[in-house]
Write a protein that holds these residues in place. Structure first.
Motif, PDB file in Angstrom:
ATOM      1  N   LEU A   1       9.427  -9.241 -11.778  1.00 54.17           N
ATOM      2  CA  LEU A   1       9.473 -10.280 -10.736  1.00 54.17           C
ATOM      3  C   LEU A   1       8.199 -11.114 -10.712  1.00 54.17           C
ATOM      4  O   LEU A   1       8.114 -12.094  -9.975  1.00 54.17           O
ATOM      5  CB  LEU A   1       9.692  -9.651  -9.352  1.00 54.17           C
ATOM      6  CG  LEU A   1      10.989  -8.874  -9.149  1.00 54.17           C
ATOM      7  CD1 LEU A   1      11.054  -8.323  -7.742  1.00 54.17           C
ATOM      8  CD2 LEU A   1      12.193  -9.740  -9.438  1.00 54.17           C
ATOM      9  N   GLY A   2       7.201 -10.712 -11.465  1.00 55.71           N
ATOM     10  CA  GLY A   2       5.945 -11.449 -11.524  1.00 55.71           C
ATOM     11  C   GLY A   2       4.983 -11.082 -10.406  1.00 55.71           C
ATOM     12  O   GLY A   2       5.149 -10.079  -9.710  1.00 55.71           O
ATOM     13  N   GLN A   3       3.977 -11.920 -10.227  1.00 52.81           N
ATOM     14  CA  GLN A   3       2.949 -11.733  -9.196  1.00 52.81           C
ATOM     15  C   GLN A   3       3.435 -12.349  -7.892  1.00 52.81           C
ATOM     16  O   GLN A   3       3.970 -13.463  -7.908  1.00 52.81           O
ATOM     17  CB  GLN A   3       1.648 -12.414  -9.618  1.00 52.81           C
ATOM     18  CG  GLN A   3       1.078 -11.913 -10.920  1.00 52.81           C
ATOM     19  CD  GLN A   3       0.161 -10.733 -10.737  1.00 52.81           C
ATOM     20  OE1 GLN A   3      -0.548 -10.626  -9.750  1.00 52.81           O
ATOM     21  NE2 GLN A   3       0.166  -9.836 -11.695  1.00 52.81           N
ATOM     22  N   ARG A   4       3.236 -11.649  -6.803  1.00 53.31           N
ATOM     23  CA  ARG A   4       3.592 -12.163  -5.477  1.00 53.31           C
ATOM     24  C   ARG A   4       2.402 -11.951  -4.547  1.00 53.31           C
ATOM     25  O   ARG A   4       1.591 -11.051  -4.730  1.00 53.31           O
ATOM     26  CB  ARG A   4       4.812 -11.448  -4.901  1.00 53.31           C
ATOM     27  CG  ARG A   4       6.054 -11.520  -5.766  1.00 53.31           C
ATOM     28  CD  ARG A   4       6.733 -12.877  -5.667  1.00 53.31           C
ATOM     29  NE  ARG A   4       7.843 -13.007  -6.591  1.00 53.31           N
ATOM     30  CZ  ARG A   4       9.100 -12.706  -6.327  1.00 53.31           C
ATOM     31  NH1 ARG A   4       9.438 -12.252  -5.148  1.00 53.31           N
ATOM     32  NH2 ARG A   4      10.030 -12.871  -7.241  1.00 53.31           N
ATOM     33  N   THR A   5       2.344 -12.774  -3.502  1.00 55.84           N
ATOM     34  CA  THR A   5       1.256 -12.722  -2.527  1.00 55.84           C
ATOM     35  C   THR A   5       1.775 -12.182  -1.206  1.00 55.84           C
ATOM     36  O   THR A   5       2.916 -12.431  -0.824  1.00 55.84           O
ATOM     37  CB  THR A   5       0.683 -14.140  -2.311  1.00 55.84           C
ATOM     38  OG1 THR A   5       0.250 -14.646  -3.563  1.00 55.84           O
ATOM     39  CG2 THR A   5      -0.492 -14.126  -1.357  1.00 55.84           C
ATOM     40  N   SER A   6       0.908 -11.438  -0.505  1.00 52.18           N
ATOM     41  CA  SER A   6       1.265 -10.919   0.812  1.00 52.18           C
ATOM     42  C   SER A   6       0.029 -10.932   1.708  1.00 52.18           C
ATOM     43  O   SER A   6      -1.089 -10.730   1.239  1.00 52.18           O
ATOM     44  CB  SER A   6       1.794  -9.485   0.699  1.00 52.18           C
ATOM     45  OG  SER A   6       2.223  -9.008   1.956  1.00 52.18           O
ATOM     46  N   SER A   7       0.246 -11.169   2.989  1.00 54.84           N
ATOM     47  CA  SER A   7      -0.814 -11.033   3.983  1.00 54.84           C
ATOM     48  C   SER A   7      -0.579  -9.710   4.690  1.00 54.84           C
ATOM     49  O   SER A   7       0.527  -9.439   5.154  1.00 54.84           O
ATOM     50  CB  SER A   7      -0.751 -12.184   4.988  1.00 54.84           C
ATOM     51  OG  SER A   7      -1.725 -12.009   5.989  1.00 54.84           O
ATOM     52  N   ALA A   8      -1.605  -8.868   4.746  1.00 54.24           N
ATOM     53  CA  ALA A   8      -1.416  -7.527   5.303  1.00 54.24           C
ATOM     54  C   ALA A   8      -2.609  -7.130   6.171  1.00 54.24           C
ATOM     55  O   ALA A   8      -3.755  -7.212   5.735  1.00 54.24           O
ATOM     56  CB  ALA A   8      -1.222  -6.524   4.181  1.00 54.24           C
TER      57      ALA A   8
ATOM     58  N   ALA B   1      -1.312 -17.385   8.514  1.00 53.21           N
ATOM     59  CA  ALA B   1      -2.735 -17.763   8.532  1.00 53.21           C
ATOM     60  C   ALA B   1      -3.124 -18.526   7.266  1.00 53.21           C
ATOM     61  O   ALA B   1      -4.125 -18.236   6.628  1.00 53.21           O
ATOM     62  CB  ALA B   1      -3.609 -16.520   8.717  1.00 53.21           C
ATOM     63  N   GLY B   2      -2.292 -19.511   6.903  1.00 50.58           N
ATOM     64  CA  GLY B   2      -2.586 -20.352   5.766  1.00 50.58           C
ATOM     65  C   GLY B   2      -2.217 -19.764   4.414  1.00 50.58           C
ATOM     66  O   GLY B   2      -2.444 -20.385   3.387  1.00 50.58           O
ATOM     67  N   ILE B   3      -1.630 -18.573   4.407  1.00 54.63           N
ATOM     68  CA  ILE B   3      -1.243 -17.905   3.168  1.00 54.63           C
ATOM     69  C   ILE B   3       0.274 -17.926   3.054  1.00 54.63           C
ATOM     70  O   ILE B   3       0.981 -17.621   4.020  1.00 54.63           O
ATOM     71  CB  ILE B   3      -1.732 -16.433   3.160  1.00 54.63           C
ATOM     72  CG1 ILE B   3      -3.249 -16.373   3.259  1.00 54.63           C
ATOM     73  CG2 ILE B   3      -1.225 -15.680   1.941  1.00 54.63           C
ATOM     74  CD1 ILE B   3      -3.996 -17.126   2.197  1.00 54.63           C
ATOM     75  N   ASN B   4       0.788 -18.256   1.872  1.00 56.87           N
ATOM     76  CA  ASN B   4       2.221 -18.192   1.618  1.00 56.87           C
ATOM     77  C   ASN B   4       2.557 -16.734   1.280  1.00 56.87           C
ATOM     78  O   ASN B   4       2.426 -16.299   0.141  1.00 56.87           O
ATOM     79  CB  ASN B   4       2.611 -19.123   0.468  1.00 56.87           C
ATOM     80  CG  ASN B   4       4.103 -19.215   0.307  1.00 56.87           C
ATOM     81  OD1 ASN B   4       4.841 -19.224   1.284  1.00 56.87           O
ATOM     82  ND2 ASN B   4       4.554 -19.304  -0.927  1.00 56.87           N
ATOM     83  N   SER B   5       2.945 -15.965   2.303  1.00 60.00           N
ATOM     84  CA  SER B   5       3.243 -14.548   2.131  1.00 60.00           C
ATOM     85  C   SER B   5       4.662 -14.420   1.582  1.00 60.00           C
ATOM     86  O   SER B   5       5.631 -14.749   2.254  1.00 60.00           O
ATOM     87  CB  SER B   5       3.093 -13.822   3.473  1.00 60.00           C
ATOM     88  OG  SER B   5       3.157 -12.428   3.297  1.00 60.00           O
ATOM     89  N   GLU B   6       4.768 -13.935   0.331  1.00 59.33           N
ATOM     90  CA  GLU B   6       6.041 -13.909  -0.387  1.00 59.33           C
ATOM     91  C   GLU B   6       6.764 -12.573  -0.312  1.00 59.33           C
ATOM     92  O   GLU B   6       7.962 -12.505  -0.572  1.00 59.33           O
ATOM     93  CB  GLU B   6       5.806 -14.248  -1.859  1.00 59.33           C
ATOM     94  CG  GLU B   6       5.171 -15.609  -2.053  1.00 59.33           C
ATOM     95  CD  GLU B   6       4.708 -15.821  -3.466  1.00 59.33           C
ATOM     96  OE1 GLU B   6       5.240 -16.752  -4.098  1.00 59.33           O
ATOM     97  OE2 GLU B   6       3.835 -15.066  -3.943  1.00 59.33           O
TER      98      GLU B   6
END
Length: 121
Positions: A52-59, A87-92
């Motif tokens: 699925l590749g790299q994904r971003t998350s806010s935690a 908070a400005g982050i595209n949490s995927e």
């Protein structure tokens, strides 16, 4: 039915098909940095989910984890929620954790190493 330890009532029933629609996978944290824009302290995590590749998350994990100890750690995440601006982050993806009064937010992870992108059933 016993009440959950968090004091919240038990969730309503769902079908097995509804459960299977939730794409829960194992990923490996490749980067963890503090998000200076978050109202409550939080990390921006980059997670390798294999195919699925790299994904971003806010935690919000700062109370129990240092950024450097998160890097390389396997985590469990829901991968098919729509992205959300946090908070400005595209949490995927949504990283899963137990949230309890005694220990705070505690990450869920496999008890043995598995491949990135492996589905949780």
């Amino acid at each position: 039915m016993k009440e959950q330890s968090s004091g919240s009532p038990p969730a309503s029933h769902l079908s097995f098909d509804q459960f299977m629609a939730v794409d829960i996978r194992v990923g490996r944290v490749t980067s963890a940095v503090l998000n200076p824009r978050a109202r409550r302290p939080a990390y921006v995590l980059t997670i390798d989910l294999g195919p699925l590749g790299q994904r971003t998350s806010s935690a919000q994990l700062t109370a129990n984890y240092r950024a450097e100890e998160l890097v390389g750690r396997q985590v469990v995440a829901v991968c098919n929620f729509p992205p959300k601006n946090v908070a400005g982050i595209n949490s995927e993806v949504l990283v899963l954790a137990a949230v309890c009064p005694e220990r705070g937010t505690v990450l869920l992870s496999p008890d043995q190493p598995v491949g990135e992108g492996v589905r949780i059933l």
